[in-house]
Design a protein around this motif. Sequence first.
Motif, PDB file in Angstrom:
ATOM      1  N   ALA A  31       0.838  -1.205   0.000  1.00  0.00           N
ATOM      2  CA  ALA A  31       0.000   0.000   0.000  1.00  0.00           C
ATOM      3  C   ALA A  31       0.864   1.241   0.000  1.00  0.00           C
ATOM      4  O   ALA A  31       0.556   2.226  -0.673  1.00  0.00           O
ATOM      5  CB  ALA A  31      -0.929  -0.016   1.205  1.00  0.00           C
ATOM      6  N   ALA A  32       1.964   1.180   0.788  1.00  0.00           N
ATOM      7  CA  ALA A  32       2.847   2.347   0.807  1.00  0.00           C
ATOM      8  C   ALA A  32       3.448   2.583  -0.564  1.00  0.00           C
ATOM      9  O   ALA A  32       3.599   3.723  -1.002  1.00  0.00           O
ATOM     10  CB  ALA A  32       3.942   2.147   1.857  1.00  0.00           C
ATOM     11  N   VAL A  34       2.064   1.896  -3.409  1.00  0.00           N
ATOM     12  CA  VAL A  34       1.043   2.485  -4.278  1.00  0.00           C
ATOM     13  C   VAL A  34       0.892   3.968  -3.971  1.00  0.00           C
ATOM     14  O   VAL A  34       0.786   4.803  -4.853  1.00  0.00           O
ATOM     15  CB  VAL A  34      -0.309   1.752  -4.081  1.00  0.00           C
ATOM     16  CG1 VAL A  34      -1.435   2.541  -4.707  1.00  0.00           C
ATOM     17  CG2 VAL A  34      -0.234   0.378  -4.713  1.00  0.00           C
ATOM     18  N   LYS A  35       0.869   4.319  -2.675  1.00  0.00           N
ATOM     19  CA  LYS A  35       0.644   5.719  -2.331  1.00  0.00           C
ATOM     20  C   LYS A  35       1.830   6.583  -2.699  1.00  0.00           C
ATOM     21  O   LYS A  35       1.667   7.775  -2.915  1.00  0.00           O
ATOM     22  CB  LYS A  35       0.407   5.840  -0.812  1.00  0.00           C
ATOM     23  CG  LYS A  35      -0.958   5.502  -0.418  1.00  0.00           C
ATOM     24  CD  LYS A  35      -1.444   6.426   0.674  1.00  0.00           C
ATOM     25  CE  LYS A  35      -2.812   5.990   1.204  1.00  0.00           C
ATOM     26  NZ  LYS A  35      -3.274   4.702   0.801  1.00  0.00           N
ATOM     27  N   SER A  36       2.996   6.003  -2.765  1.00  0.00           N
ATOM     28  CA  SER A  36       4.155   6.848  -3.030  1.00  0.00           C
ATOM     29  C   SER A  36       4.280   7.197  -4.496  1.00  0.00           C
ATOM     30  O   SER A  36       5.140   7.970  -4.864  1.00  0.00           O
ATOM     31  CB  SER A  36       5.433   6.137  -2.595  1.00  0.00           C
ATOM     32  OG  SER A  36       5.666   5.073  -3.497  1.00  0.00           O
ATOM     33  N   TRP A  37       3.442   6.632  -5.354  1.00  0.00           N
ATOM     34  CA  TRP A  37       3.500   7.008  -6.764  1.00  0.00           C
ATOM     35  C   TRP A  37       3.071   8.443  -6.935  1.00  0.00           C
ATOM     36  O   TRP A  37       2.141   8.917  -6.302  1.00  0.00           O
ATOM     37  CB  TRP A  37       2.528   6.176  -7.587  1.00  0.00           C
ATOM     38  CG  TRP A  37       2.934   4.789  -7.754  1.00  0.00           C
ATOM     39  CD1 TRP A  37       4.161   4.262  -7.626  1.00  0.00           C
ATOM     40  CD2 TRP A  37       2.075   3.718  -8.095  1.00  0.00           C
ATOM     41  NE1 TRP A  37       4.129   2.939  -7.866  1.00  0.00           N
ATOM     42  CE2 TRP A  37       2.857   2.571  -8.166  1.00  0.00           C
ATOM     43  CE3 TRP A  37       0.708   3.621  -8.358  1.00  0.00           C
ATOM     44  CZ2 TRP A  37       2.330   1.343  -8.483  1.00  0.00           C
ATOM     45  CZ3 TRP A  37       0.203   2.403  -8.664  1.00  0.00           C
ATOM     46  CH2 TRP A  37       1.019   1.265  -8.736  1.00  0.00           C
ATOM     47  N   ARG A 115       0.664   3.287 -12.801  1.00  0.00           N
ATOM     48  CA  ARG A 115       0.249   4.666 -12.518  1.00  0.00           C
ATOM     49  C   ARG A 115      -0.804   5.123 -13.501  1.00  0.00           C
ATOM     50  O   ARG A 115      -1.782   5.785 -13.150  1.00  0.00           O
ATOM     51  CB  ARG A 115       1.457   5.587 -12.622  1.00  0.00           C
ATOM     52  CG  ARG A 115       2.200   5.805 -11.368  1.00  0.00           C
ATOM     53  CD  ARG A 115       3.405   6.669 -11.634  1.00  0.00           C
ATOM     54  NE  ARG A 115       3.057   7.982 -12.109  1.00  0.00           N
ATOM     55  CZ  ARG A 115       3.881   8.805 -12.734  1.00  0.00           C
ATOM     56  NH1 ARG A 115       5.104   8.428 -12.968  1.00  0.00           N
ATOM     57  NH2 ARG A 115       3.502   9.982 -13.126  1.00  0.00           N
ATOM     58  N   GLU A 122      -9.255   6.734 -11.784  1.00  0.00           N
ATOM     59  CA  GLU A 122      -9.676   7.944 -11.087  1.00  0.00           C
ATOM     60  C   GLU A 122     -10.501   8.835 -11.980  1.00  0.00           C
ATOM     61  O   GLU A 122     -11.478   9.446 -11.544  1.00  0.00           O
ATOM     62  CB  GLU A 122      -8.447   8.716 -10.604  1.00  0.00           C
ATOM     63  CG  GLU A 122      -7.787   8.102  -9.404  1.00  0.00           C
ATOM     64  CD  GLU A 122      -6.524   8.858  -9.028  1.00  0.00           C
ATOM     65  OE1 GLU A 122      -5.797   8.354  -8.174  1.00  0.00           O
ATOM     66  OE2 GLU A 122      -6.288   9.937  -9.599  1.00  0.00           O
TER      67      GLU A 122
ATOM     68  N   SER B  23     -11.413   8.797  -1.901  1.00  0.00           N
ATOM     69  CA  SER B  23      -9.992   8.861  -1.572  1.00  0.00           C
ATOM     70  C   SER B  23      -9.258   9.882  -2.418  1.00  0.00           C
ATOM     71  O   SER B  23      -8.103  10.169  -2.163  1.00  0.00           O
ATOM     72  CB  SER B  23      -9.339   7.500  -1.788  1.00  0.00           C
ATOM     73  OG  SER B  23      -9.151   7.312  -3.172  1.00  0.00           O
TER      74      SER B  23
END
Lengths: 249, 228
Positions: A31-32, A34-37, A115, A122, B23
């Motif tokens: 998860a980290a 993914v979030k750091s992208w 990404r 999104e 989110s």
Amino acid sequence: MATSLIVPLAYISVLVTSLAIFSRVYRRRKAAAVKSWEPWFPKHPARDTYISLVTASQPDPSSSTPNQVPLSILKSALLVRATADVKRIWRIRDDKMALASLHNRGLVGDDTMARFAAAEKELEAEIVDVVSEANTFRQGWGQMIFQTATEMAQAERTREVVLNIPRVKVMEDRKLAHRRKYVPGPAVSHAATPVNTPAKPNAAAAITMAAANAITPSRQSPAPSLPDVEASPAEIKSGGSSGASTPAK
Amino acid sequence: MPPGMGPPMQIPVNPAMQTLLDSLPHHPVPIFLANVQIPNSQPPQINTIAVCPEHKQSICEACGVDFNGLNYMHQFLRGAPDEAIPPPPNVQPPPQRAEMIKNMKEQGNTAFKEGKFPIAIQHYSKSADMALSRAPWELAAVSREETAIALCNRSAAFAIAGAWQNALADAEAVVALKRPWGKGHFRKARALLGLERLEDARQAIIDGLQFEPNDDVSPHFLHSSGSR
């Protein structure tokens, strides 16, 4: 004695605990990652504006002031948001083709593709959100809002091209001045002498002013270099051949 | 770019998408709605524009906000009742605007034929302005056509008057708006020739011929320019 129940239970519990710990640590690391992208698009100001306006217009039970934000502003903000989304759709479509071919050749890694896929998701969620918000204004508007937004985005592109004209003109002036230093041609006097275009032409009216300023010097420049202008018959708009009006050398 | 896109109308909102939506980061934007009076309007009308709270500007670098699009759209929606929404693009607008634009262009043409080039240029500029200031939700292709035609004629007027840089700028815009149009490339070549850039002019003619191979004016122009 090994026949007690403790040993297998202890074994199972240790096994399960270690697997649980491992899975939690692994998922957190994933998860980290993914979030750091870095997100594909830097930010979406139209969306932020719309949400800020909507939250500002929520009737506040504690305060007594009525709803200050007029509905027309909210609708405009939603349309602006939809237009920004349409532009993003165009960009994503172009990027998709480019990325697919680059990925096939191996020039782009899997994390970039991931990404991009995240950005596509999104954008989809964003479109669904816009459609549902449009339906809150008027039932059925959600279907049409993206057609309207497409037309608006294209109109914006046309407007950008036209507003770019004065900038192109300034660049051409500079190029010509530069060229004149090295290639003093006989055409020095029939090209428009340095024209004073306004420094910050922002409205199309300025284009008219620039136009009016631009041609006055050339009309006043000495006659022998402009025989073509006065002598040639006026061209018909449907683009007659310019053979008659080529400058005399 | 494909002109139209089928909007995803019937996507059911599943919980995964909902969580994704929630989110997405949201940064609150400082916005303040100012009521300014429109000058020279009887009875005096109030216009609401969006500005940044500290500097009261609609485009503010310090706050990082740009509300011009919002304010521009609001001009059109301001007078409408609360229930009104912009019509879909397949609804034809009233033809008065198209008539006015065409009239302006015709006036420009008559001035051009009489040799009054500044007036012709003004008329063409006005025609292009009117084509650009249509309501944004109308069909964009129509306004694009009208703008391209007005700019092409204006480029011709500039070229005859001798203002080659203006002619080139206009011709570049025409080519950017309507690439498959042979006349746009022809105007560009004419302007480039006036600026003594022969190779670029030949290239522009060749580009034009790519799109309209049956044109017979352009090759003649090419030969006459090549003879210099």
